[in-house]
Design a protein around this motif. Structure first.
Motif, PDB file in Angstrom:
ATOM      1  N   VAL A 208       1.002  -1.239   0.052  1.00 13.93           N
ATOM      2  CA  VAL A 208       0.125   0.129  -0.111  1.00 13.93           C
ATOM      3  C   VAL A 208       0.979   1.286  -0.055  1.00 13.93           C
ATOM      4  CG1 VAL A 208      -1.910   1.286   1.244  1.00 13.93           C
ATOM      5  CG2 VAL A 208      -1.849  -1.215   1.185  1.00 13.93           C
ATOM      6  N   LEU A 209       0.734   2.068  -1.097  1.00 14.43           N
ATOM      7  CA  LEU A 209       1.750   3.082  -1.165  1.00 14.43           C
ATOM      8  C   LEU A 209       0.900   4.615  -1.289  1.00 14.43           C
ATOM      9  CD1 LEU A 209       3.957   1.901  -4.159  1.00 14.43           C
ATOM     10  CD2 LEU A 209       4.457   2.042  -1.705  1.00 14.43           C
ATOM     11  N   VAL A 210       1.401   5.495  -0.531  1.00  9.48           N
ATOM     12  CA  VAL A 210       0.773   6.683  -0.526  1.00  9.48           C
ATOM     13  C   VAL A 210       1.841   7.693  -0.613  1.00  9.48           C
ATOM     14  CG1 VAL A 210      -0.907   8.319   0.732  1.00  9.48           C
ATOM     15  CG2 VAL A 210      -1.245   5.847   0.993  1.00  9.48           C
ATOM     16  N   ALA A 211       1.589   8.493  -1.470  1.00  7.53           N
ATOM     17  CA  ALA A 211       2.269   9.671  -1.876  1.00  7.53           C
ATOM     18  C   ALA A 211       1.792  10.893  -0.872  1.00  7.53           C
ATOM     19  CB  ALA A 211       2.508  10.311  -3.105  1.00  7.53           C
ATOM     20  N   VAL A 212       2.530  11.804  -0.095  1.00  9.36           N
ATOM     21  CA  VAL A 212       2.181  12.859   0.596  1.00  9.36           C
ATOM     22  C   VAL A 212       2.767  14.068   0.398  1.00  9.36           C
ATOM     23  CG1 VAL A 212       3.623  12.035   2.586  1.00  9.36           C
ATOM     24  CG2 VAL A 212       1.586  13.502   2.935  1.00  9.36           C
ATOM     25  N   GLU A 213       2.352  15.093   0.148  1.00 11.32           N
ATOM     26  CA  GLU A 213       2.943  16.339  -0.223  1.00 11.32           C
ATOM     27  C   GLU A 213       2.095  17.371   0.876  1.00 11.32           C
ATOM     28  OE1 GLU A 213       4.981  19.366  -1.146  1.00 11.32           O
ATOM     29  OE2 GLU A 213       5.543  17.275  -1.805  1.00 11.32           O
ATOM     30  N   SER A 214       2.953  18.227   1.673  1.00 11.21           N
ATOM     31  CA  SER A 214       2.238  19.223   2.619  1.00 11.21           C
ATOM     32  C   SER A 214       2.382  20.685   1.841  1.00 11.21           C
ATOM     33  CB  SER A 214       3.255  19.343   3.709  1.00 11.21           C
ATOM     34  OG  SER A 214       4.240  19.927   3.440  1.00 11.21           O
ATOM     35  N   ASP A 215       1.189  21.404   2.329  1.00  9.58           N
ATOM     36  CA  ASP A 215       1.382  22.546   1.927  1.00  9.58           C
ATOM     37  C   ASP A 215       1.733  23.515   3.196  1.00  9.58           C
ATOM     38  OD1 ASP A 215      -1.070  23.198   3.753  1.00  9.58           O
ATOM     39  OD2 ASP A 215      -2.313  23.092   2.050  1.00  9.58           O
ATOM     40  N   ASP A 216       1.717  25.039   3.040  1.00 10.20           N
ATOM     41  CA  ASP A 216       2.214  25.957   4.088  1.00 10.20           C
ATOM     42  C   ASP A 216       0.985  26.175   5.082  1.00 10.20           C
ATOM     43  OD1 ASP A 216       0.641  27.471   2.197  1.00 10.20           O
ATOM     44  OD2 ASP A 216       2.312  28.743   1.865  1.00 10.20           O
TER      45      ASP A 216
ATOM     46  N   ASP B 156      -0.187   2.826  -7.089  1.00  9.32           N
ATOM     47  CA  ASP B 156      -0.111   1.231  -7.236  1.00  9.32           C
ATOM     48  C   ASP B 156       1.262   0.983  -7.087  1.00  9.32           C
ATOM     49  OD1 ASP B 156       1.330   1.903  -9.755  1.00  9.32           O
ATOM     50  OD2 ASP B 156      -0.399   1.390 -10.957  1.00  9.32           O
ATOM     51  N   PRO B 157       1.500  -0.435  -7.062  1.00 10.81           N
ATOM     52  CA  PRO B 157       2.810  -1.010  -7.023  1.00 10.81           C
ATOM     53  C   PRO B 157       3.824  -0.376  -8.043  1.00 10.81           C
ATOM     54  CG  PRO B 157       1.184  -2.719  -6.699  1.00 10.81           C
ATOM     55  CD  PRO B 157       0.520  -1.642  -7.136  1.00 10.81           C
ATOM     56  N   ALA B 158       3.551   0.116  -9.112  1.00 11.14           N
ATOM     57  CA  ALA B 158       4.544   0.800 -10.083  1.00 11.14           C
ATOM     58  C   ALA B 158       4.517   2.076  -9.749  1.00 11.14           C
ATOM     59  CB  ALA B 158       4.077   0.380 -11.333  1.00 11.14           C
ATOM     60  N   GLY B 159       3.943   2.840  -8.756  1.00 10.40           N
ATOM     61  CA  GLY B 159       4.192   4.273  -8.288  1.00 10.40           C
ATOM     62  C   GLY B 159       3.156   5.128  -9.106  1.00 10.40           C
ATOM     63  N   ARG B 160       2.416   4.595  -9.901  1.00  6.01           N
ATOM     64  CA  ARG B 160       1.217   5.347 -10.450  1.00  6.01           C
ATOM     65  C   ARG B 160       0.112   5.619  -9.608  1.00  6.01           C
ATOM     66  NH1 ARG B 160       2.698   1.278 -14.487  1.00  6.01           N
ATOM     67  NH2 ARG B 160       0.943   0.114 -13.662  1.00  6.01           N
ATOM     68  N   PRO B 161      -0.661   6.842  -9.895  1.00 10.71           N
ATOM     69  CA  PRO B 161      -1.776   7.023  -9.324  1.00 10.71           C
ATOM     70  C   PRO B 161      -2.868   5.950  -9.165  1.00 10.71           C
ATOM     71  CG  PRO B 161      -1.325   9.114 -10.512  1.00 10.71           C
ATOM     72  CD  PRO B 161      -0.223   7.932 -10.731  1.00 10.71           C
ATOM     73  N   ALA B 162      -3.432   5.526  -8.077  1.00  9.13           N
ATOM     74  CA  ALA B 162      -4.209   4.523  -8.065  1.00  9.13           C
ATOM     75  C   ALA B 162      -5.431   4.982  -7.461  1.00  9.13           C
ATOM     76  CB  ALA B 162      -3.862   3.370  -7.076  1.00  9.13           C
ATOM     77  N   GLY B 163      -6.071   5.982  -7.931  1.00  4.80           N
ATOM     78  CA  GLY B 163      -7.094   6.811  -7.645  1.00  4.80           C
ATOM     79  C   GLY B 163      -7.005   8.307  -7.562  1.00  4.80           C
TER      80      GLY B 163
ATOM     81  N   GLU C 288      -2.399   5.986   8.440  1.00  2.61           N
ATOM     82  CA  GLU C 288      -1.443   4.993   9.173  1.00  2.61           C
ATOM     83  C   GLU C 288      -2.066   4.088  10.144  1.00  2.61           C
ATOM     84  OE1 GLU C 288       2.519   3.585  10.258  1.00  2.61           O
ATOM     85  OE2 GLU C 288       2.083   4.863   8.569  1.00  2.61           O
ATOM     86  N   ALA C 289      -2.959   4.365  10.818  1.00  2.00           N
ATOM     87  CA  ALA C 289      -3.638   3.357  11.825  1.00  2.00           C
ATOM     88  C   ALA C 289      -4.416   2.413  10.979  1.00  2.00           C
ATOM     89  CB  ALA C 289      -4.711   4.366  12.682  1.00  2.00           C
ATOM     90  N   ALA C 290      -5.143   2.980   9.719  1.00  2.00           N
ATOM     91  CA  ALA C 290      -6.120   1.988   9.130  1.00  2.00           C
ATOM     92  C   ALA C 290      -5.156   1.107   8.105  1.00  2.00           C
ATOM     93  CB  ALA C 290      -6.985   3.015   8.258  1.00  2.00           C
ATOM     94  N   ASP C 291      -4.307   1.575   7.596  1.00  2.53           N
ATOM     95  CA  ASP C 291      -3.843   0.844   6.423  1.00  2.53           C
ATOM     96  C   ASP C 291      -2.314   0.510   6.603  1.00  2.53           C
ATOM     97  OD1 ASP C 291      -6.185   1.005   4.921  1.00  2.53           O
ATOM     98  OD2 ASP C 291      -5.318   2.791   3.920  1.00  2.53           O
ATOM     99  N   ARG C 292      -1.378   1.161   7.454  1.00  2.00           N
ATOM    100  CA  ARG C 292       0.036   1.106   7.757  1.00  2.00           C
ATOM    101  C   ARG C 292       0.792   0.989   6.336  1.00  2.00           C
ATOM    102  NH1 ARG C 292       2.409  -3.444  10.047  1.00  2.00           N
ATOM    103  NH2 ARG C 292       3.974  -2.202  10.147  1.00  2.00           N
ATOM    104  N   PRO C 293       0.551   2.147   5.494  1.00  2.00           N
ATOM    105  CA  PRO C 293       1.079   2.321   4.200  1.00  2.00           C
ATOM    106  C   PRO C 293       2.443   2.429   3.992  1.00  2.00           C
ATOM    107  CG  PRO C 293       0.027   4.412   4.589  1.00  2.00           C
ATOM    108  CD  PRO C 293      -0.291   3.378   5.772  1.00  2.00           C
ATOM    109  N   ARG C 294       3.070   2.246   2.905  1.00  2.00           N
ATOM    110  CA  ARG C 294       4.621   2.842   2.919  1.00  2.00           C
ATOM    111  C   ARG C 294       4.347   4.039   2.232  1.00  2.00           C
ATOM    112  NH1 ARG C 294       9.162  -0.220   3.062  1.00  2.00           N
ATOM    113  NH2 ARG C 294       7.799  -2.132   2.920  1.00  2.00           N
ATOM    114  N   TRP C 295       4.664   5.193   2.869  1.00  2.00           N
ATOM    115  CA  TRP C 295       4.613   6.434   2.684  1.00  2.00           C
ATOM    116  C   TRP C 295       5.575   7.012   1.644  1.00  2.00           C
ATOM    117  CZ3 TRP C 295       0.222   8.935   4.137  1.00  2.00           C
ATOM    118  CH2 TRP C 295      -0.437   8.324   5.112  1.00  2.00           C
ATOM    119  N   VAL C 296       5.341   7.656   0.710  1.00  4.40           N
ATOM    120  CA  VAL C 296       6.421   8.162  -0.248  1.00  4.40           C
ATOM    121  C   VAL C 296       6.415   9.766  -0.206  1.00  4.40           C
ATOM    122  CG1 VAL C 296       7.067   8.196  -2.959  1.00  4.40           C
ATOM    123  CG2 VAL C 296       5.821   6.162  -1.894  1.00  4.40           C
ATOM    124  N   TRP C 297       7.521  10.310  -0.075  1.00  2.00           N
ATOM    125  CA  TRP C 297       7.580  11.753  -0.040  1.00  2.00           C
ATOM    126  C   TRP C 297       8.801  12.335  -0.470  1.00  2.00           C
ATOM    127  CZ3 TRP C 297       6.521  11.280   5.597  1.00  2.00           C
ATOM    128  CH2 TRP C 297       7.763  10.742   6.419  1.00  2.00           C
ATOM    129  N   ALA C 298       9.042  13.395  -1.036  1.00  2.00           N
ATOM    130  CA  ALA C 298      10.011  14.158  -1.866  1.00  2.00           C
ATOM    131  C   ALA C 298      11.284  14.182  -0.906  1.00  2.00           C
ATOM    132  CB  ALA C 298       9.753  15.312  -2.588  1.00  2.00           C
TER     133      ALA C 298
END
Length: 113
Positions: free
Chosen positions: A11-19, A29-36, A52-62
């Motif tokens: 389970v991959l989730v990319a995350v980006e913050s704002d100010d 998806d497993p290849a790093g493409r948007p999955a929704g 994190e509590a629900a899915d325990r994903p592997r987070w991806v961030w810059a």
């Protein structure tokens, strides 16, 4: 989330913050493409903690250098992540290319020529 004994689902989730304390979560998806669709959130720390509590994903961030300290201050701890900047630094070091730029933009530039 597991797939059989001793297996962890990807389970991959990319995350980006704002100010403003919010940001965007993007399932991948497993290849790093948007999955929704991307999910804008007003309170990034709360949204990340809930996911994190629900899915325990592997987070991806810059870069965790700017994002993770704010999450830690909010009491959010993550089990697993991919930090693009840190990974790029490790790969550059292994290749003997110390000191080269190691941001997401630099990684993309090297990848695309």
């Amino acid at each position: 989330m597991s797939e059989g004994p001793g297996r962890i689902a990807s389970v991959l989730v990319a995350v980006e913050s704002d100010d403003r304390g919010g940001g965007v979560l993007q399932p991948l998806d497993p290849a790093g493409r948007p999955a929704g669709p991307a999910e804008p959130v007003a309170d990034l720390a709360a949204a990340v903690a809930a996911r994190e509590a629900a899915d325990r994903p592997r987070w991806v961030w810059a870069t965790g250098a700017t994002l993770y300290p704010a999450l830690l201050r909010a009491g959010v701890r993550l089990d697993r992540c991919h930090d693009v900047e840190l990974t790029e630094a490790l790969l550059l070091g292994h290749a003997g290319r110390w000191g080269e730029p190691r941001s997401l933009a630099a990684a993309w530039a090297r990848l695309t020529g």
